[in-house]
Each structure stands twice: as structure tokens, then as C-alpha cells.
Design a protein around this motif. Structure first.
Motif, short mmCIF file in Angstrom:
data_model
loop_
_atom_site.label_atom_id
_atom_site.label_comp_id
_atom_site.label_asym_id
_atom_site.label_seq_id
_atom_site.Cartn_x
_atom_site.Cartn_y
_atom_site.Cartn_z
N UNK A 112 0.83 -1.22 0.00
CA UNK A 112 0.00 0.00 0.00
C UNK A 112 0.86 1.27 0.00
N UNK A 113 1.95 1.23 0.75
CA UNK A 113 2.87 2.37 0.81
C UNK A 113 3.40 2.68 -0.60
N UNK A 114 3.79 1.64 -1.31
CA UNK A 114 4.39 1.82 -2.64
C UNK A 114 3.37 2.26 -3.69
N UNK A 115 2.09 2.16 -3.35
CA UNK A 115 1.05 2.60 -4.26
C UNK A 115 1.17 4.11 -4.49
N UNK A 116 1.39 4.86 -3.43
CA UNK A 116 1.57 6.31 -3.55
C UNK A 116 3.04 6.66 -3.77
N UNK A 117 3.91 5.97 -3.04
CA UNK A 117 5.35 6.22 -3.15
C UNK A 117 5.94 5.17 -4.09
N UNK A 118 5.74 5.41 -5.39
CA UNK A 118 6.12 4.40 -6.37
C UNK A 118 7.51 4.68 -6.94
N UNK A 119 8.25 5.58 -6.30
CA UNK A 119 9.60 5.88 -6.76
C UNK A 119 9.68 7.19 -7.54
N UNK A 120 8.50 7.72 -7.94
CA UNK A 120 8.51 9.01 -8.62
C UNK A 120 8.98 10.10 -7.66
N UNK A 121 9.61 11.12 -8.20
CA UNK A 121 10.05 12.22 -7.37
C UNK A 121 8.84 12.97 -6.83
N UNK A 122 8.89 13.32 -5.55
CA UNK A 122 7.77 14.02 -4.92
C UNK A 122 8.02 15.52 -4.92
N UNK A 123 6.93 16.27 -4.80
CA UNK A 123 7.06 17.72 -4.70
C UNK A 123 6.11 18.23 -3.62
N UNK A 124 6.64 18.98 -2.66
CA UNK A 124 5.81 19.51 -1.58
C UNK A 124 4.98 20.67 -2.10
N UNK A 125 3.67 20.65 -1.79
CA UNK A 125 2.77 21.74 -2.20
C UNK A 125 2.54 22.72 -1.06
N UNK A 126 2.83 22.29 0.16
CA UNK A 126 2.68 23.22 1.28
C UNK A 126 2.39 22.49 2.58
N UNK A 127 2.38 23.28 3.66
CA UNK A 127 2.23 22.73 5.01
C UNK A 127 1.01 23.33 5.69
N UNK A 128 0.35 22.53 6.49
CA UNK A 128 -0.67 23.03 7.41
C UNK A 128 -0.37 22.37 8.75
N UNK A 129 -0.50 23.12 9.81
CA UNK A 129 -0.17 22.56 11.13
C UNK A 129 -1.23 22.99 12.13
N UNK A 130 -1.60 22.10 13.00
CA UNK A 130 -2.62 22.45 14.00
C UNK A 130 -2.29 21.78 15.32
N UNK A 131 -2.72 22.43 16.40
CA UNK A 131 -2.60 21.82 17.73
C UNK A 131 -3.96 21.30 18.13
N UNK A 132 -4.02 20.00 18.34
CA UNK A 132 -5.29 19.36 18.67
C UNK A 132 -5.35 19.10 20.17
N UNK A 133 -6.43 19.51 20.82
CA UNK A 133 -6.52 19.40 22.28
C UNK A 133 -6.91 17.99 22.71
N UNK A 134 -6.12 17.01 22.30
CA UNK A 134 -6.41 15.62 22.66
C UNK A 134 -5.15 14.78 22.56
N UNK A 135 -5.18 13.65 23.24
CA UNK A 135 -4.07 12.70 23.22
C UNK A 135 -3.80 12.21 21.80
N UNK A 136 -2.53 11.98 21.48
CA UNK A 136 -2.14 11.58 20.12
C UNK A 136 -2.80 10.29 19.67
N UNK A 137 -3.12 9.39 20.59
CA UNK A 137 -3.69 8.11 20.18
C UNK A 137 -5.11 8.26 19.63
N UNK A 138 -5.80 9.32 20.08
CA UNK A 138 -7.16 9.55 19.55
C UNK A 138 -7.11 9.84 18.05
N UNK A 139 -6.04 10.51 17.60
CA UNK A 139 -5.88 10.77 16.17
C UNK A 139 -5.68 9.46 15.40
N UNK A 140 -4.83 8.59 15.96
CA UNK A 140 -4.60 7.29 15.31
C UNK A 140 -5.89 6.48 15.26
N UNK A 141 -6.59 6.45 16.39
CA UNK A 141 -7.86 5.70 16.46
C UNK A 141 -8.84 6.20 15.41
#
Lengths: 144, 406
Positions: free
Chosen positions: B173-202
Motif C-alpha cells: 500500500x505504501x508503494x502505491x503512492x510512493x512508487x519511486x517518482x520524485x515528490x514535490x511539496x505543495x505546502x504545510x498546514x499545522x494544527x494543535x489538537x486538544x487531545x491525546x495523540x492516540x485519539x488521532x490514530x484511532x
């Protein structure tokens, strides 16, 4: 409508703060661009925005999302917008601060930054809201 | 108390203590983030040239990712070997050395100590002891692994190679998106979420909620209970992937029964959602969670790394790196940028998650002697071919308990 840039920015803040979102949309031209974008991306020349509206239709979709689609805790916001400055390239800029009040919580500074606008016939043909902090406090639920 | 935290029902219960307790949090930093895991740190295309660097974190530990003179990517802890000050303050840049602002100790990009001012003292006075060796006082370095342009780092000398760590299914599945082609960053978004990190994973391991909470996904058929779907895990349960295929916006029995479905709702500007098929196979959304800090997002044409940085038990930062491929057409880039409206701190879909996770954190903090329940789709951890399951959450906690000794 014969608004000065200061009046246009003031109307933008007031209409958002009072949740008069249908009226807010009318501050924009039909083929407008409205971006909410972190300063980090602007400085690095990266195009990605948190909110990207490429027409009035996109603004309408955002408004429907605020009203009917998104799930969020009730809140109000308050814009304080500084004096508009005309730039040599014809754009108009103004600093802003937005305070957010969540139910049961004290008011907090939610976002500060700079508006960069291109104004045509007293409407926003382009409005970029360039926010300062790299970190957003949870979610940007409503337009800034 | 902590050691007996887990209810006897096992992994179908999640004690609220794991979202709030400082002792458990400290143990997570040691056993998970500084333990035998590979943490995502960067895309290789963010540091393309020798001397390029960026600041990021592994768990809570601040690190610097840098490309050295030889072209190798190095990951070093951002902490002077002398008195512990953070060396690197710029979020990104290009440099030949790192110099501590406090006493100007300088380091090579691979962490070797190059220079100590007044090492031999001045006029025969002061200076470091005669047996002081630069070689013994370099920066703490992490092991580095790169696969198809994605960079991982580990504090562990024993952790297996990245492909073995991911396992066959996740690598595919990883290689489906990362198939060896060169990647290009389009930009960043960052947020602080008021919850434990595991809730994001869940959240990303929980297809059940996505079919209910996210009106936008349900209404536009981007993720709905009546669509083909799968939940896949690796053999340890620590990684997982949710896969689904886009359906039409139809008025079926299922959609009518969903309170989240908005009949007759149409986008004023349909350009926002117009997807282009670009990956092989029928799947249109693949959300992969890789232990312990990465979510790989492919929803239609919007691609992003979501990196979790824990900030104490009660909060975490989520760093979104949106990207495309170096060979994308201008039109494709425009499509990715438009579809980014779905994601990030202002996303039509992800606003719901940030808000609901705050509710979760507020809820669990009230009485940490209680536990949450995850019995949708049974109590097991097997792969499933539908959305009505919490199997990936159970699998995650099965591995978590093993690593944490809880």
C-alpha cells in the motif's frame, strides 16, 4: 456600493462576526479568489492554502459547510482590522486579529495576520488571509 | 495503579487513563518513540541539496534532518552535547555546520563535534581537560531509513529494516503512492489538537465513524457504508490501512437511513471535487496509519503526510505535508490544491475530527477509572471487508499493550 477599502474590510469583519454569511459572500466578485493560507507557505513560495475558494460558488459551499455540514462546538469570533494600506502594485493590505470565544471558555486570540486584497468595483476580486502562526488552535471552522 | 489499568475484557476496552496519565505518557516516549520503532521525519525532497536541513520531532524529542556533504540524510537530536541547549532554531535552511548559540560549539551535519572555543584555554589558563576528545562528544544521532523518498528515523539500534518493519501488506500500500517518482511539496498546514495523540490514530483506524460523522464524505459518496471497503493490518497490528472506492451520490436504502446524508445537496462549484483516476485498482481512498507517528492520506487526488507530535498527554500537534509528484501537470497540481479543501485544520472533512476528538478528550478526563468500548465488528483483530468494524483500533491496542507492558 461605493465602499473604501477600509469600509470593505470592516464589512468583511462585521458580517463574519455577526454570522451574516450570505451578505458576506456579496462582498466578493463572481470569479473571486479567497485564500486562508499560512504565512509559512507564502514565504516559502508554496501554493497550498487551508481554505481555497476559486469562485463565488466555493464561498457558497463554505457557507453551507459552516451551517449544515461541519460538526463543531458553538463559537463566536471578533475581527479587529487595522487601517488599509495601498501598495505600489495596486493591492491593499491590512493587519487583522481574530478573537474566538467558545462556550464555557474565556475569549482567546485565535488568529493574527494580514489581509492582501485586490479590489475591483468595491468588491474583493482577491482576498488572501495570510495567518501568522504555523500552528492553528484546533480547527478553522469559519472563514477568517 | 498504571500497571493494572487494563480491564479484564482486553483490547475491546480502552482505559481512559491512557489518554490522560503523565506516567503512561512518559513511558510512551521511552518505549514507543525512543524505542524499537521507525518514526516518519521528512520527505527526501524537502532536503534536496547538501547542507539542506529542517527541524522536526521524533515523539517529543526535537531533531534536525539534514543532508550531509556526501548526500546522505542524517537525523540528529537538536541538543548541544555540552549543556543541552537547542542548537538549531531555524525551521529549515541550508548550512555547512550547526553552531550552538550558547558557547559556540560547532558540529558537522552528521553530528560530529568540530570545534570548542578556548578548548586549550587562554595563556595557559582554563580550557578543557587534556583527555577531552571531540570524538566522544558528538550529537546524539538516530538511525535513518529511506524508502521511495520518505525518510524515517529510529533511536533503536535493533529495529528491523524499514521494509520488514512495515511488512509485505503495508509496503504494498505504501508503494502505491510512493512508487519511486520524485515528490514535490505543495505546502504545510499545522494544527494543535486538544487531545491525546492516540485519539488521532484511532480516528483514522475507525471507518465506522467516517460513515456517520462526516456528512461531506457520506453525501458525496467519498466514504459510505454501502461502498466496497477493507481494513487491513500488518501481522503485529501496529499498522493498518483503510481502503474504499468512491460511489455515486445516489438515493439508496442505505443513504436514506443515514442521518448524515443530505439529499439534493449539490456543490455550487463542482470543481472542488472533480477527481482524476491516477492510481491502479478500484480504491479511491487509502488511509494508512504507520506506527508510531504517521498517517499517509490519499483521498481522491489529495495526498498528504500527517505527522503526529505528542505535546503531553492532553494535546498533540498534527503536521500536514501536502505533496504531489514532480512530473504533475499544472492542471493536476490545481486539482490537488482544490481537493485540499477537504483536509487540514479547515477541511470540510477534518474539521469534524478535530472537534469530535476534543469532545473525546473532555469526556475521558472526567473519570479515568472508566474505559471506552470498541466492539464494533466483534472483539477480534482480523482483516475485514466492510466499514462497520473497530478491528484496527483493537489491533493497535494489542500491540500497544505489548510494547508498554500494560
Amino acid at each position: 456600493m461605493t465602499a473604501t477599502p477600509d469600509e470593505l474590510f470592516a464589512a468583511h469583519g462585521d458580517l463574519l462576526d455577526e454570522d451574516l454569511l450570505d451578505d458576506w459572500i456579496e462582498l466578493f466578485t463572481d470569479d473571486c479568489t479567497y485564500l486562508v493560507i499560512p504565512r509559512e507557505n507564502v514565504q516559502r513560495g508554496l501554493p497550498l492554502a487551508a481554505i481555497r475558494c476559486e469562485s463565488k460558488g466555493y464561498l457558497k459551499d463554505r457557507v453551507v459547510a459552516v451551517r449544515e455540514i461541519s460538526m463543531y462546538a458553538p463559537r463566536s469570533q471578533r475581527h479587529v482590522i487595522g487601517a488599509a494600506r495601498h501598495q505600489p502594485d495596486g493591492t491593499v493590505t491590512a493587519s487583522y486579529a481574530v478573537f474566538q470565544t467558545l462556550v464555557d471558555e474565556p475569549t482567546k486570540v485565535f488568529s493574527t495576520g494580514r489581509y492582501l486584497a485586490r479590489i475591483t468595483d468595491c468588491r474583493f476580486a482577491e482576498l488572501h488571509c495570510i495567518y501568522d502562526s504555523t500552528l492553528v488552535d484546533n480547527s478553522i471552522v469559519k472563514p477568517i | 495503579m498504571v500497571a493494572e489499568a487494563w480491564p479484564q475484557e482486553g483490547i475491546s476496552r480502552i482505559p481512559y487513563l491512557v489518554y490522560t496519565d503523565p506516567e503512561i505518557y512518559a513511558l510512551e516516549q521511552e518505549r514507543i518513540f525512543r524505542g524499537g520503532s521507525w518514526s516518519y521525519v521528512a520527505l527526501a525532497c524537502e532536503v534536496p541539496n547538501a547542507g539542506d536541513f529542517l527541524r522536526t520531532s521524533v515523539g517529543e524529542t526535537p531533531v534536525v534532518v539534514a543532508r550531509d556533504k556526501g548526500g546522505d540524510i542524517r537525523v540528529i537530536v537538536n541538543r548541544c552535547a555540552h549543556r543541552g541547549a537547542q542548537l538549531c532554531r531555524d525551521p529549515h535552511g541550508n548550512t555547512s555546520t550547526f553552531e550552538c548559540p550558547y558557547h559556540q560549539w560547532t558540529y558537522a551535519l552528521d553530528g560530529r563535534l568540530l570545534g570548542v572555543p578556548f578548548k586549550k584555554g587562554l595563556d595557559g589558563e582554563g580550557g578543557m581537560p587534556a583527555d577531552f576528545e571531540n570524538a566522544e562528544h558528538g550529537l546524539e544521532t538516530l538511525r535513518v531509513a529511506e524508502r521511495h523518498g520518505v525518510v524515517f528515523a529510529s533511536f533503536s539500534a535493533e529495529v528491523e529494516p524499514i521494509e520488514d518493519y512495515l511488512g509485505d501488506v503495508m509496503t504494498e500500500y505504501f508503494d502505491r503512492v510512493f512508487d519511486g517518482r520524485e515528490l514535490r511539496v505543495l505546502g504545510y498546514l499545522r494544527q494543535r489538537l486538544p487531545c491525546n495523540w492516540k485519539l488521532m490514530f484511532e480516528n483514522i483506524k475507525d471507518p465506522y465513524h467516517a460513515t456517520l460523522l462526516h456528512v461531506f464524505l457520506v453525501t458525496f459518496g467519498l466514504f459510505r457504508a454501502d461502498q466496497p471497503s477493507a481494513t487491513r493490518m500488518d501481522k503485529t497490528g501496529r499498522h493498518s490501512v483503510l481502503v474504499s472506492s468512491r460511489g455515486e451520490q445516489t438515493d439508496s436504502t442505505v443513504t436514506r437511513s443515514l442521518r448524515s446524508y443530505r439529499e439534493g445537496f449539490e456543490l455550487q462549484d463542482p470543481n472542488l471535487l472533480t477527481p482524476v483516476r491516477e492510481f491502479p485498482g478500484p480504491a479511491t481512498v487509502v488511509m494508512q496509519t504507520l506506527w508510531p507517528n504517521l498517517i499517509v492520506q490519499q483521498q481522491s487526488n489529495t495526498l498528504a503526510m500527517r505527522q503526529m507530535v505528542p505535546r503531553g498527554p492532553l494535546a498533540h500537534d498534527l503536521h500536514w505535508t501536502f505533496f504531489g509528484y514532480a512530473d504533475d501537470t499544472e492542471e493536476m497540481t490545481a486539482i490537488r490544491l482544490r481537493q485540499a479543501n477537504l483536509m487540514g485544520p479547515a477541511g470540510f472533512v477534518s474539521i469534524d475530527d478535530g472537534e469530535v476528538m476534543r469532545l473525546s478528550q473532555d469526556g475521558v478526563a472526567v473519570d479515568v477509572t472508566r474505559s471506552g468500548m470498541a466492539e464494533m465488528g466483534g472483539r477480534g483483530t482480523d482483516d475485514e471487508d466492510h466499514m462497520l468494524t473497530e478491528a484496527a483500533i483493537r489491533a493497535f491496542y494489542s500491540h500497544y499493550r505489548e510494547v508498554m507492558g500494560l
